[in-house]
Each structure stands twice: as C-alpha cells, then as structure tokens.
Write a protein that holds these residues in place. Structure first.
Motif, PDB file in Angstrom:
ATOM      1  N   GLU A   1     -10.068  -4.256   5.147  1.00 29.26           N
ATOM      2  CA  GLU A   1      -9.651  -2.859   5.318  1.00 29.26           C
ATOM      3  C   GLU A   1     -10.489  -2.216   6.416  1.00 29.26           C
ATOM      4  O   GLU A   1     -11.722  -2.240   6.382  1.00 29.26           O
ATOM      5  CB  GLU A   1      -9.826  -2.091   4.008  1.00 29.26           C
TER       6      GLU A   1
ATOM      7  N   GLU B   1      -4.944  -2.957  -5.060  1.00 19.23           N
ATOM      8  CA  GLU B   1      -5.562  -3.953  -4.196  1.00 19.23           C
ATOM      9  C   GLU B   1      -4.507  -4.901  -3.617  1.00 19.23           C
ATOM     10  O   GLU B   1      -3.651  -5.408  -4.339  1.00 19.23           O
ATOM     11  CB  GLU B   1      -6.598  -4.774  -4.970  1.00 19.23           C
TER      12      GLU B   1
ATOM     13  N   THR C   1      -7.504  -5.931   1.001  1.00 23.21           N
ATOM     14  CA  THR C   1      -8.643  -5.314   0.308  1.00 23.21           C
ATOM     15  C   THR C   1      -9.569  -6.388  -0.271  1.00 23.21           C
ATOM     16  O   THR C   1     -10.794  -6.305  -0.157  1.00 23.21           O
ATOM     17  CB  THR C   1      -8.136  -4.397  -0.817  1.00 23.21           C
TER      18      THR C   1
ATOM     19  N   ASP D   1      -6.069   2.986  -6.014  1.00 17.86           N
ATOM     20  CA  ASP D   1      -6.997   1.855  -5.944  1.00 17.86           C
ATOM     21  C   ASP D   1      -6.270   0.509  -5.980  1.00 17.86           C
ATOM     22  O   ASP D   1      -6.836  -0.521  -6.356  1.00 17.86           O
ATOM     23  CB  ASP D   1      -7.990   1.922  -7.098  1.00 17.86           C
TER      24      ASP D   1
ATOM     25  N   GLU E   1       0.819  -1.198   0.000  1.00 20.18           N
ATOM     26  CA  GLU E   1       0.000   0.000   0.000  1.00 20.18           C
ATOM     27  C   GLU E   1       0.863   1.263   0.000  1.00 20.18           C
ATOM     28  O   GLU E   1       0.534   2.270  -0.628  1.00 20.18           O
ATOM     29  CB  GLU E   1      -0.917   0.004   1.214  1.00 20.18           C
TER      30      GLU E   1
END
Length: 390
Positions: free
Chosen positions: A127, A118, A122, A116, A109
């Motif tokens: 999350e 993933e 996610t 967006d 991340e």
C-alpha cells in the motif's frame, strides 16, 4: 500544418481502408474519461478507475497496427516468425495477468464496506508503494503462475482473488501444454534446409555403402553434394508449386530478382526487351559441375546454352571466370552441335537454358523472333567456318 488538409487526408485514408477501420476509430476516439466522470457524478477513486478501464476500448484501434505488423512478419521465415510471436505473446500475457491482479485488489477496495478490508496489496505491505514496485510484484506472480512454478510467497486469500488465481492457473496450464506440443517442431523447423540436406547425405551414404563404393569415389560424391548445397544460385524449380499461383506480373518481379542479373551481364540477350529476358530467366536451371568434370565435348548434340555464375571453366582454349560468361551458344540452333570442349576446372555453378524452353519463349514474342533468327544464322556461319578450318 493546414488543419483542413490534415482532416482531408485523415478521413480519406480512413474511408479507403477496411470497413471495420472506421468504426474502430469511432470507438477509440470517444472521450471516455469525460463521459464516465459526467455519468457517475463526482470524481471518486472508484469512478476514476471505471473511467480508466473504459479507455481500454481504445485498444480496438490496434487492429490496423496488427495487420501492418503481420505483413512485416511475413518477410521473416515461418519458424523465426513463430518464435517471435511466441515470445511476444508470452510477455503480453504475463503483463496482462499481472495488471489483472492489481485491478482485482483495486476493485475489492472500492467494493468493500469495511475500511480495514485487506487485499493482497495490504498483506504484502505494498500500500502506497510506487507503481513500478507493484508492477514488478504482479509480473513476478503472473510469471510463476503461468510457468506452473507457484512459490506461494504472494498470498491470495479472498474469494475474488481465489477465482482470479484459478482462471490464471487454467490459462497457464493450457499455455504450458501448447508450448510443449509445439516447441520441438519450432526448433526443428528453424533449420529445415539443413535437415533436408542431412537426410539426403544419409541416403547417399547408405547407397554408397550398399554398392561398396571405393573411398575415393565416396569423397568425390560427398564433395559434390556439399558444393551443390552451398551453391548461391536460386533453383526456381523447387518453387514450382508457388510459381503456378502467381500472375504474369508476379513472375516478372521474381525473374527480375533471380537470374536476370546474370543474363544482362552476359550480353547474350542485350538486344532483347525486358519482358523476353524475364521469361527466359524464369526457365534457367541451376547446375553444379564437379572439379575436372566435362560439361560437353566436341560434336555433341547442343541442347542448352550455359551462363557462368561462379567458378572456372576451360572452353575452346579460353578461361572463363566472370559472372555471365556464356559458352555453348550452339544450343540456340535447332540442329546444332558443340564446336569445342568445356571442362570445369573447379566446382562450377552455371545456369543452363534448354533449347526447347528458349524456343517456347521465342514463339510468344514474335517481335523478338527475328533477332533470334539472325543470332542463329550468325552462330551457324561461325560453326561452318570452324569446321572448314579443321
């Protein structure tokens, strides 16, 4: 509460320890959170993760704890120690690999340029979930991977996740092979003493069958071996290879906690010093006599003194049943003979002290030799008096 005194004790203990302990403390005491924040500028999520990761260096300070734990684990028998070590290691490995899966998602991340992007967190809808829920999911995945089950309900799709999964699978395969190779030995060694006793009983049965021994005689021998196995007396002869590695002080420690209690209860060596008693206790040999077995008979060469540990002994019209009761005192004489008969009325545990071994200890303690001579003179006088009355 005096801070100066606390610092003095702390640094004194630190410098008195192993050389590596000092540097472990230095590395573990660094304020990594502050250092990372100042070095990286603002406190973004990535910076905070890196700062928290640096704090893992504090685990170096666990070296002192593990050394202390090792000393405590050696108080437990090897098989049980191996079992405890295996369980703890497996739990730690599952936890660490699970935590690694969480860190993989967090690092992805941080490094991703797309908002967006993933990760497995996610895709699993975790999350914003609580730390406990995420941790349980990670533990669930790492346990499946290490045990080679792999249900596949947690989807890892990115390249980084694939690499991490491959590493975990290799670790799981290696761990699985190690466990399979050692678990049988571990279970067998949990009761090694019983295994050795069972082997002895198998050999005994083979011997009796080859000799076509009557059933009654077989029962007597089986009962004797069962009683010998259940004896509460410690046989130090079985630890001779260990005793030769010990210093004289270690020998005294062992002696004080084995047969010394019986010797002191007997009062036979009451006037002798503790060092003499400790050496004598190390030379005592545990023996088991079967029910109605004769221990010695009149005018038999006296080659040992006996100390009762458990059971009933009939000796010279007396019933001996107390811990430390002494019989066969004629064994201290150089040319002594037993003046009476001693018979085991039940299965009897005794400690025997050989005359030659006793004289060897006496020769090492000149100050105690005179006391032993007077005891021998008194024993000879009573023997002559008994023969004169016959």
């Amino acid at each position: 509460t005096d801070r100066a005194e606390i610092r003095k004790i702390y640094f004194g203990n630190l410098l008195a320890g192993e050389p590596g302990d000092f540097w472990n403390h230095v590395v573990a005491s660094f304020p990594y959170g502050l250092i990372g924040y100042l070095a990286l500028g603002r406190a973004t999520q990535g910076n905070l993760i890196i700062c928290k990761s640096l704090r893992l260096l504090r685990m170096l300070n666990l070296s002192r704890l593990t050394s202390t734990l090792d000393r405590q684990l050696y108080r437990v028998r090897r098989a049980k120690r191996m079992l405890v070590t295996f369980v703890v290691s497996a739990l730690l490995l599952v936890h660490w690999l699970g935590c690694g899966l969480k860190y993989i998602a967090m690092i992805q991340e941080i490094m991703a340029e797309k908002s967006d992007y993933e990760t497995w967190l996610t895709r699993e809808g975790l999350e914003g979930s609580s730390n406990m829920e995420v941790w349980l999911t990670c533990i669930y995945w790492s346990t499946m991977t290490l045990t080679t089950i792999g249900y596949g309900d947690i989807d890892l799709t990115t390249s980084v996740e694939h690499v991490y999964a491959v590493v975990c699978m290799l670790i799981g395969a290696a761990s699985f092979a190690f466990v399979i190779g050692n678990i049988v030995d571990l279970l067998e060694s949990l009761n090694g003493e019983k295994e050795r006793f069972d082997d002895s009983m198998d050999k005994l049965m083979s011997l009796m069958n080859d000799m076509q021994m009557p059933r009654a005689s077989q029962d007597k021998l089986i009962s004797y071996f069962q009683r010998s196995h259940a004896s509460a007396v410690v046989d130090l002869n079985g630890y001779s290879d260990l005793l030769v590695k010990m210093s004289p002080e270690c020998h005294r420690i062992i002696a004080r906690h084995t047969h010394t209690t019986i010797v002191q209860e007997a009062g036979f060596f009451a006037e002798f010093n503790n060092d003499f008693i400790s050496e004598v206790a190390l030379l005592m040999r545990p023996t088991v006599f079967a029910k109605r077995e004769r221990i010695f008979k009149p005018f038999q060469r006296a080659d040992a003194v006996y100390f009762l540990s458990r059971g009933l002994v009939f000796h010279n019209m007396n019933m001996l049943r107390h811990l430390g009761d002494v019989f066969g005192e004629e064994g201290i004489l150089t040319f002594g003979v037993y003046q009476g008969v001693a018979t085991a009325l039940t299965f009897v545990d005794v400690l025997s002290l050989n005359h030659v071994d006793l004289m060897t200890v006496v020769s090492k303690h000149p100050a105690q030799a005179a006391k032993m001579r007077w005891k021998a003179i008194g024993m000879s006088f009573r023997g002559e008096l008994a023969r004169a009355q016959m």
